[in-house]
Write an enzyme that holds these catalytic residues in place. Sequence first.
Site, PDB file in Angstrom:
ATOM      1  CG  ASP A  96      -0.728  13.652 -12.850  1.00 28.22           C
ATOM      2  OD1 ASP A  96      -1.944  13.429 -13.024  1.00 28.22           O
ATOM      3  OD2 ASP A  96      -0.196  14.748 -13.120  1.00 28.22           O
ATOM      4  CD  GLU A 132      -3.198  15.637  -8.964  1.00 21.80           C
ATOM      5  OE1 GLU A 132      -2.678  16.356  -8.069  1.00 21.80           O
ATOM      6  OE2 GLU A 132      -4.424  15.562  -9.133  1.00 21.80           O
ATOM      7  CG  HIS A 206     -10.279  19.678 -11.241  1.00 16.13           C
ATOM      8  ND1 HIS A 206      -9.814  20.172 -12.429  1.00 16.13           N
ATOM      9  CD2 HIS A 206      -9.526  18.580 -10.976  1.00 16.13           C
ATOM     10  CE1 HIS A 206      -8.831  19.397 -12.877  1.00 16.13           C
ATOM     11  NE2 HIS A 206      -8.633  18.423 -12.009  1.00 16.13           N
ATOM     12  NE  ARG A 208      -8.202  14.692  -4.926  1.00 20.33           N
ATOM     13  CZ  ARG A 208      -9.031  14.040  -4.127  1.00 20.33           C
ATOM     14  NH1 ARG A 208      -8.940  14.177  -2.822  1.00 20.33           N
ATOM     15  NH2 ARG A 208      -9.958  13.248  -4.619  1.00 20.33           N
ATOM     16  CG  HIS A 239     -14.216  18.038 -11.246  1.00 23.37           C
ATOM     17  ND1 HIS A 239     -14.556  17.046 -10.359  1.00 23.37           N
ATOM     18  CD2 HIS A 239     -13.180  17.551 -11.966  1.00 23.37           C
ATOM     19  CE1 HIS A 239     -13.753  16.007 -10.539  1.00 23.37           C
ATOM     20  NE2 HIS A 239     -12.909  16.281 -11.507  1.00 23.37           N
TER      21      HIS A 239
HETATM   22  C1  UD1 Z   1      -8.885  13.231 -10.216  1.00 22.35           C
HETATM   23  C2  UD1 Z   1      -7.364  13.176 -10.266  1.00 22.35           C
HETATM   24  C3  UD1 Z   1      -6.797  14.450 -10.864  1.00 22.35           C
HETATM   25  C4  UD1 Z   1      -7.415  14.756 -12.215  1.00 22.35           C
HETATM   26  C5  UD1 Z   1      -8.930  14.770 -12.081  1.00 22.35           C
HETATM   27  C6  UD1 Z   1      -9.498  14.913 -13.457  1.00 22.35           C
HETATM   28  C7  UD1 Z   1      -6.287  11.959  -8.456  1.00 22.35           C
HETATM   29  C8  UD1 Z   1      -5.606  12.057  -7.154  1.00 22.35           C
HETATM   30  N1  UD1 Z   1      -6.816  13.084  -8.909  1.00 22.35           N
HETATM   31  O1  UD1 Z   1      -9.241  14.226  -9.255  1.00 22.35           O
HETATM   32  O2  UD1 Z   1      -5.391  14.289 -11.054  1.00 22.35           O
HETATM   33  O3  UD1 Z   1      -6.983  16.035 -12.613  1.00 22.35           O
HETATM   34  O4  UD1 Z   1      -9.378  13.520 -11.518  1.00 22.35           O
HETATM   35  O5  UD1 Z   1     -10.803  15.337 -13.428  1.00 22.35           O
HETATM   36  O6  UD1 Z   1      -6.332  10.915  -9.028  1.00 22.35           O
HETATM   37  N2  UD1 Z   1     -17.303  12.400  -9.334  1.00 22.35           N
HETATM   38  C9  UD1 Z   1     -18.541  12.071  -9.853  1.00 22.35           C
HETATM   39  N3  UD1 Z   1     -18.616  11.619 -11.131  1.00 22.35           N
HETATM   40  C10 UD1 Z   1     -17.536  11.499 -11.928  1.00 22.35           C
HETATM   41  C11 UD1 Z   1     -16.281  11.861 -11.412  1.00 22.35           C
HETATM   42  C12 UD1 Z   1     -16.174  12.292 -10.117  1.00 22.35           C
HETATM   43  O7  UD1 Z   1     -19.535  12.161  -9.161  1.00 22.35           O
HETATM   44  O8  UD1 Z   1     -17.676  11.097 -13.085  1.00 22.35           O
HETATM   45  C13 UD1 Z   1     -17.199  12.887  -7.948  1.00 22.35           C
HETATM   46  C14 UD1 Z   1     -17.303  11.738  -6.943  1.00 22.35           C
HETATM   47  O9  UD1 Z   1     -17.977  12.181  -5.798  1.00 22.35           O
HETATM   48  C15 UD1 Z   1     -15.830  11.473  -6.611  1.00 22.35           C
HETATM   49  C16 UD1 Z   1     -15.288  12.881  -6.625  1.00 22.35           C
HETATM   50  O10 UD1 Z   1     -15.938  13.500  -7.741  1.00 22.35           O
HETATM   51  O11 UD1 Z   1     -15.700  10.828  -5.361  1.00 22.35           O
HETATM   52  C17 UD1 Z   1     -13.809  13.036  -6.721  1.00 22.35           C
HETATM   53  O12 UD1 Z   1     -13.237  12.302  -7.776  1.00 22.35           O
HETATM   54  P1  UD1 Z   1     -11.686  11.804  -7.631  1.00 22.35           P
HETATM   55  O13 UD1 Z   1     -11.385  10.961  -8.797  1.00 22.35           O
HETATM   56  O14 UD1 Z   1     -11.484  11.220  -6.296  1.00 22.35           O
HETATM   57  O15 UD1 Z   1     -10.738  13.054  -7.625  1.00 22.35           O
HETATM   58  P2  UD1 Z   1     -10.632  14.308  -8.516  1.00 22.35           P
HETATM   59  O16 UD1 Z   1     -10.531  15.410  -7.556  1.00 22.35           O
HETATM   60  O17 UD1 Z   1     -11.705  14.268  -9.523  1.00 22.35           O
HETATM   61  N1  UDP Z   2     -12.976  18.413 -20.493  1.00 22.33           N
HETATM   62  C1  UDP Z   2     -14.194  17.925 -20.966  1.00 22.33           C
HETATM   63  N2  UDP Z   2     -15.357  18.474 -20.487  1.00 22.33           N
HETATM   64  C2  UDP Z   2     -15.351  19.460 -19.527  1.00 22.33           C
HETATM   65  C3  UDP Z   2     -14.112  19.929 -19.052  1.00 22.33           C
HETATM   66  C4  UDP Z   2     -12.931  19.381 -19.530  1.00 22.33           C
HETATM   67  O1  UDP Z   2     -14.222  17.043 -21.807  1.00 22.33           O
HETATM   68  O2  UDP Z   2     -16.441  19.897 -19.139  1.00 22.33           O
HETATM   69  C5  UDP Z   2     -11.714  17.799 -20.979  1.00 22.33           C
HETATM   70  C6  UDP Z   2     -10.658  18.757 -21.478  1.00 22.33           C
HETATM   71  O3  UDP Z   2     -10.807  19.006 -22.854  1.00 22.33           O
HETATM   72  C7  UDP Z   2      -9.364  18.003 -21.172  1.00 22.33           C
HETATM   73  C8  UDP Z   2      -9.711  17.166 -19.973  1.00 22.33           C
HETATM   74  O4  UDP Z   2     -11.122  17.141 -19.886  1.00 22.33           O
HETATM   75  O5  UDP Z   2      -9.047  17.118 -22.237  1.00 22.33           O
HETATM   76  C9  UDP Z   2      -9.098  17.749 -18.725  1.00 22.33           C
HETATM   77  O6  UDP Z   2      -9.586  17.065 -17.620  1.00 22.33           O
HETATM   78  P1  UDP Z   2      -9.449  17.598 -16.153  1.00 22.33           P
HETATM   79  O7  UDP Z   2      -9.290  19.072 -16.151  1.00 22.33           O
HETATM   80  O8  UDP Z   2     -10.575  17.011 -15.384  1.00 22.33           O
HETATM   81  O9  UDP Z   2      -8.125  16.885 -15.645  1.00 22.33           O
HETATM   82  P2  UDP Z   2      -6.576  17.275 -15.710  1.00 22.33           P
HETATM   83  O10 UDP Z   2      -6.195  17.480 -17.122  1.00 22.33           O
HETATM   84  O11 UDP Z   2      -6.395  18.483 -14.852  1.00 22.33           O
HETATM   85  O12 UDP Z   2      -5.899  16.096 -15.087  1.00 22.33           O
END
Ligand code: UD1
Ligand code: UDP
Length: 367
Positions: A96, A132, A206, A208, A239
Amino acid sequence: MKKILLLAGTRPEAIKLAPLVHELRQRDWCEVYLCAAAQHRKMLDEALKVFDLVPDIDLDLMMPNQSLCQIASRLFEHLPAVLREVEPACVIVQGDTTTAAIGGLCAFYEKIAVAHVEAGLRTQNLFSPFPEEVNRRTLSTLTSWHFAPTERARQNLLREGVSNARIHITGNTAIDALLSVMQYVHSVPTELMPPPGKKLILVTGHRRENWADGLRELCLGLLELATQRDDVHIVYPVHPNPRVREVVYSLLQDKPNIILTDPVSYVDFISLLSESYFVITDSGGVQEEAPALCKPVLVTRESTERPEALESGCAKLVGTDRYQLLKVAGELLDNRQAYHKMVKMESPFGDGRASERIASALEQEIL
Ligand code: UD1
Ligand code: UDP
């Protein structure tokens, strides 16, 4: 040979699509393309590495502090050209995220069939989780083949008018991924290990919709728990989103029995989960993994799209109020009976063969 393109944007998509990429690569009827949208950069790369996967195509879309509209517009700008070049028979998206929803929409606009892995999850609240719930509903309107992890997810889709013939119940590929790494899960990294006699509580947060108050409440609850009790060792992989890091580090960084760390590798995370006494989380994937490892899970959200975990008794919705969190965590720590009531021996999310079922169903649908 039919071309199949799998699109992964974030860490959880990489983890949950990895077993399917491997499964499809063993089948002789399809040619598999893994496309990284890289909505997440570092976390996506680290997750793919665990499964020995290198993207065939990389859109490299992440920007620091990106907004939802920015990531969506960059996908709209760059993905259609890839779809036109590869000309897949089907695009597979998972879950999602913005990558999944916009990726599905791009494929639909290009008249390419969409297959949705982890279809049919619903809270029935458009704003929780945000965005989501709307992303997955959007996907359900344009998807050709819905791979629902559970019977309940199938029922959600049927209620919305999806034809039963287009739904396959498969289990969740999260369990496939989990079982595939269990042989590498050994011990917790030394720096995160609890001192002897202390109980490890693993935390992630994490979402939103929790940015405004929920995350602060979670942190204040953890601070209070760590202050009241010297028998707990709290590990929180934070995160990398700056909006999350700011709150968590400003409130928790000086507490000796709260260990904040950058995200850990998937294998290390599963090791931590296996060693934990229980887990506190607002993550979707962690709600699936914890029951499979017989770990109680406290969900810091107002609603969950994974009620199967609540029904099986291994998860509790605790909301985002710090006092409620303290009450339930305290009960789990002090009352062995309450604790053992939440340790269940079965996973409500599948048996580790979801990818196999998805690949077989796709073969029948596409050929
Ligand atoms: C996204 C997903 C959420 C999922 C989460 C998993 C959407 C709307 N949200 O949320 O469903 O649960 O990912 O973790 O798609 N960033 C880094 N390095 C990384 C990843 C992220 O620096 O490897 C930072 C960046 O500044 C980025 C910010 O995190 O802009 C937010 O990442 P984003 O993918 O926009 O949204 P999440 O809140 O992570
Ligand atoms: N996870 C990971 N390292 C971490 C935290 C989570 O590998 O430090 C893994 C966890 O085992 C799960 C996935 O990341 O498989 C969950 O991701 P996240 O919580 O970012 O997203 P969501 O599941 O809420 O979409």
